[in-house]
Design a protein around this motif. Structure first.
Motif, PDB file in Angstrom:
ATOM      1  N   UNK A 298       0.827  -1.212   0.000  1.00  0.00           N
ATOM      2  CA  UNK A 298       0.000   0.000   0.000  1.00  0.00           C
ATOM      3  C   UNK A 298       0.858   1.257   0.000  1.00  0.00           C
ATOM      4  N   UNK A 299       2.078   1.169   0.514  1.00  0.00           N
ATOM      5  CA  UNK A 299       2.968   2.333   0.548  1.00  0.00           C
ATOM      6  C   UNK A 299       3.383   2.792  -0.842  1.00  0.00           C
ATOM      7  N   UNK A 300       3.194   1.937  -1.840  1.00  0.00           N
ATOM      8  CA  UNK A 300       3.554   2.284  -3.222  1.00  0.00           C
ATOM      9  C   UNK A 300       2.470   3.111  -3.909  1.00  0.00           C
ATOM     10  N   UNK A 301       1.284   3.222  -3.313  1.00  0.00           N
ATOM     11  CA  UNK A 301       0.111   3.691  -4.042  1.00  0.00           C
ATOM     12  C   UNK A 301      -0.200   5.162  -3.767  1.00  0.00           C
TER      13      UNK A 301
ATOM     14  N   UNK B  32      -8.988   6.646   2.509  1.00  0.00           N
ATOM     15  CA  UNK B  32      -7.711   6.313   1.873  1.00  0.00           C
ATOM     16  C   UNK B  32      -6.631   6.111   2.937  1.00  0.00           C
ATOM     17  N   UNK B  33      -6.576   7.033   3.880  1.00  0.00           N
ATOM     18  CA  UNK B  33      -5.556   6.937   4.934  1.00  0.00           C
ATOM     19  C   UNK B  33      -5.765   5.691   5.789  1.00  0.00           C
ATOM     20  N   UNK B  34      -7.019   5.381   6.122  1.00  0.00           N
ATOM     21  CA  UNK B  34      -7.317   4.205   6.932  1.00  0.00           C
ATOM     22  C   UNK B  34      -6.946   2.912   6.210  1.00  0.00           C
ATOM     23  N   UNK B  35      -6.943   2.931   4.893  1.00  0.00           N
ATOM     24  CA  UNK B  35      -6.546   1.761   4.108  1.00  0.00           C
ATOM     25  C   UNK B  35      -5.031   1.600   4.022  1.00  0.00           C
TER      26      UNK B  35
ATOM     27  N   UNK C 221      -3.681  -6.571  -9.960  1.00  0.00           N
ATOM     28  CA  UNK C 221      -2.478  -6.821  -9.175  1.00  0.00           C
ATOM     29  C   UNK C 221      -1.310  -7.249 -10.067  1.00  0.00           C
ATOM     30  N   UNK C 222      -1.591  -7.976 -11.120  1.00  0.00           N
ATOM     31  CA  UNK C 222      -0.530  -8.343 -12.059  1.00  0.00           C
ATOM     32  C   UNK C 222       0.030  -7.105 -12.751  1.00  0.00           C
ATOM     33  N   UNK C 223      -0.865  -6.180 -13.100  1.00  0.00           N
ATOM     34  CA  UNK C 223      -0.435  -4.948 -13.767  1.00  0.00           C
ATOM     35  C   UNK C 223       0.388  -4.074 -12.830  1.00  0.00           C
ATOM     36  N   UNK C 224      -0.078  -3.902 -11.593  1.00  0.00           N
ATOM     37  CA  UNK C 224       0.672  -3.096 -10.632  1.00  0.00           C
ATOM     38  C   UNK C 224       2.041  -3.711 -10.349  1.00  0.00           C
ATOM     39  N   UNK C 225       2.088  -5.032 -10.272  1.00  0.00           N
ATOM     40  CA  UNK C 225       3.370  -5.715 -10.080  1.00  0.00           C
ATOM     41  C   UNK C 225       4.289  -5.465 -11.269  1.00  0.00           C
ATOM     42  N   UNK C 226       3.711  -5.442 -12.471  1.00  0.00           N
ATOM     43  CA  UNK C 226       4.502  -5.154 -13.663  1.00  0.00           C
ATOM     44  C   UNK C 226       5.124  -3.773 -13.617  1.00  0.00           C
ATOM     45  N   UNK C 227       4.359  -2.791 -13.121  1.00  0.00           N
ATOM     46  CA  UNK C 227       4.901  -1.436 -13.000  1.00  0.00           C
ATOM     47  C   UNK C 227       6.093  -1.416 -12.031  1.00  0.00           C
TER      48      UNK C 227
ATOM     49  N   UNK D  50       8.804   3.187  -8.343  1.00  0.00           N
ATOM     50  CA  UNK D  50       8.790   3.207  -6.884  1.00  0.00           C
ATOM     51  C   UNK D  50       7.414   3.571  -6.350  1.00  0.00           C
ATOM     52  N   UNK D  51       6.669   4.373  -7.122  1.00  0.00           N
ATOM     53  CA  UNK D  51       5.344   4.844  -6.748  1.00  0.00           C
ATOM     54  C   UNK D  51       4.398   4.619  -7.916  1.00  0.00           C
ATOM     55  N   UNK D  52       3.129   4.350  -7.612  1.00  0.00           N
ATOM     56  CA  UNK D  52       2.141   4.100  -8.660  1.00  0.00           C
ATOM     57  C   UNK D  52       0.903   4.934  -8.370  1.00  0.00           C
ATOM     58  N   UNK D  53       0.599   5.862  -9.267  1.00  0.00           N
ATOM     59  CA  UNK D  53      -0.656   6.603  -9.194  1.00  0.00           C
ATOM     60  C   UNK D  53      -1.703   5.771  -9.915  1.00  0.00           C
ATOM     61  N   UNK D  54      -2.741   5.385  -9.213  1.00  0.00           N
ATOM     62  CA  UNK D  54      -3.725   4.497  -9.828  1.00  0.00           C
ATOM     63  C   UNK D  54      -5.112   4.678  -9.234  1.00  0.00           C
ATOM     64  N   UNK D  55      -6.127   4.627 -10.086  1.00  0.00           N
ATOM     65  CA  UNK D  55      -7.520   4.682  -9.653  1.00  0.00           C
ATOM     66  C   UNK D  55      -7.947   3.371  -9.002  1.00  0.00           C
ATOM     67  N   UNK D  56      -7.118   2.346  -9.133  1.00  0.00           N
ATOM     68  CA  UNK D  56      -7.369   1.057  -8.469  1.00  0.00           C
ATOM     69  C   UNK D  56      -6.853   1.048  -7.034  1.00  0.00           C
ATOM     70  N   UNK D  57      -6.300   2.151  -6.531  1.00  0.00           N
ATOM     71  CA  UNK D  57      -5.549   2.126  -5.275  1.00  0.00           C
ATOM     72  C   UNK D  57      -6.361   1.583  -4.105  1.00  0.00           C
TER      73      UNK D  57
END
Length: 327
Positions: A27-30, A67-70, A299-305, A311-318
């Motif tokens: 979650x720290x990547x998101x 978001x913060x609680x997640x 999750x496969x896509x985020x892992x690919x990134x 190091x960080x991923x901006x995503x609407x799937x966060x």
């Protein structure tokens, strides 16, 4: 040589695969994008982005708390103003919608990192990212005069509580101008996350619905990068680093993993990848039709990134990703 070497030995169980896993998404990547609009009690779903909403400031605050609680450490704010003009007044005014949202979120969730998207296209009446030559319908933005607007916008956002400034207009010299503006205003410690390699991409279509920012004429190819170019991305990041960028972004992500890799190899700065609206909407559409397993594909896509160097991923799937990671 086989039979001495058997790679399948390390794939025999779930726990063993976890032990030798090379790339892990946390979650720290998101970073979660949010769209702020004037008003109160507003949560208007974006038609082309199921599950994504335009939100009034009170709803933004509630979303930020969730978001913060997640366990997601950061949001990035985009704004849709009441009125648009050629001066992009809503972008840099102290009472602009992003400024109001940033202040409200910082008061309610002080530990959440607020990134402010620093661009003008949502705020100009023509939908381009700066000043245009009078009568020019090509979409050619006047670079140097636009830098002054970006500088004012960045300072206004920092005053409102933004922790990170993220210029996205792809103007030459925009990092230098914003760094100078922030430093002059006393925000020497405010970092800049530069959209260093932002391509003129067809994957942005749904975002323009969400941010209500399609160009009224022409396109953005005179300032955003040609999708065919990769060496140019390295030139752009070198310039941004020299001008004072603290972090770098590649946008879009899915069709540009080679660029993420090349940028990561070329610098020691943190690299962010923006999993953009079109990428999100394609997955959502396929999942809603039952054609794919949404969780596994996301999750496969985020892992690919991450594997490609992000190091960080901006995503609407966060938010969904955070819940899946908790489970």
């Amino acid at each position: 040589m086989f039979p001495i070497h058997r790679p399948r030995r390390l794939r025999q169980s779930t726990q063993l695969r976890r032990m030798v896993r090379e790339t892990v998404v946390t979650t720290s990547d998101l970073i979660y994008p949010l769209f702020a609009v004037p008003g109160e009690g507003i949560a208007q779903e974006v038609k082309s982005m199921p599950g994504v909403y335009q939100l009034s400031v009170d709803k933004i605050v509630a979303e930020a708390k969730e978001v913060y609680d997640l366990g997601i450490p950061s949001i990035i704010l985009f704004g849709i103003p009441d009125n648009k003009d050629v001066e992009a007044t809503g972008a840099w005014h102290d009472c602009g919608i992003v400024q109001k949202a940033a202040t409200a979120v910082k008061e309610a969730v002080p530990e959440l990192v607020i990134i402010a998207d620093t661009c003008l296209c949502e705020y100009t009446s023509h939908g381009h990212c700066g000043y245009l030559e009078v009568g020019d319908l090509s979409g050619r933005v006047l670079n140097d005069p636009t830098l002054e607007l970006l500088k004012k916008t960045a300072v206004s956002q920092a005053k409102a509580g933004a922790d990170i400034i993220a210029p996205s207009g792809m103007m030459d010299g925009f990092v230098q101008a914003i760094r100078a503006g922030l430093d002059e205003a006393g925000f020497q410690d405010t970092p800049i996350l530069s959209y260093a390699a932002k391509y003129s991409s067809a994957y942005y279509g749904p975002f323009r619905d969400a941010a209500e920012s399609p160009p009224q004429f022409g396109d953005r190819s005179t300032y955003q990068m040609d999708p065919a170019n990769s060496r140019e991305a390295l030139k752009e990041i070198e310039l941004d680093i020299a001008e004072g960028a603290d972090m770098l972004m590649v946008k879009p992500a899915l069709a540009y993993m080679d660029i993420i890799w090349r940028v990561k190899e070329a610098t020691n700065l943190p690299v962010a990848a923006y999993n953009v609206s079109g990428e999100y909407s394609m997955v959502k559409a396929a999942a809603l039709n039952g054609w794919i397993d949404e969780q596994k594909v996301v999750m496969e896509t985020l892992t690919g990134f991450k594997r490609s160097g992000a190091d960080l991923i901006l995503t609407y799937h966060a938010k969904d990703a955070a819940r899946w990671l908790q489970d």
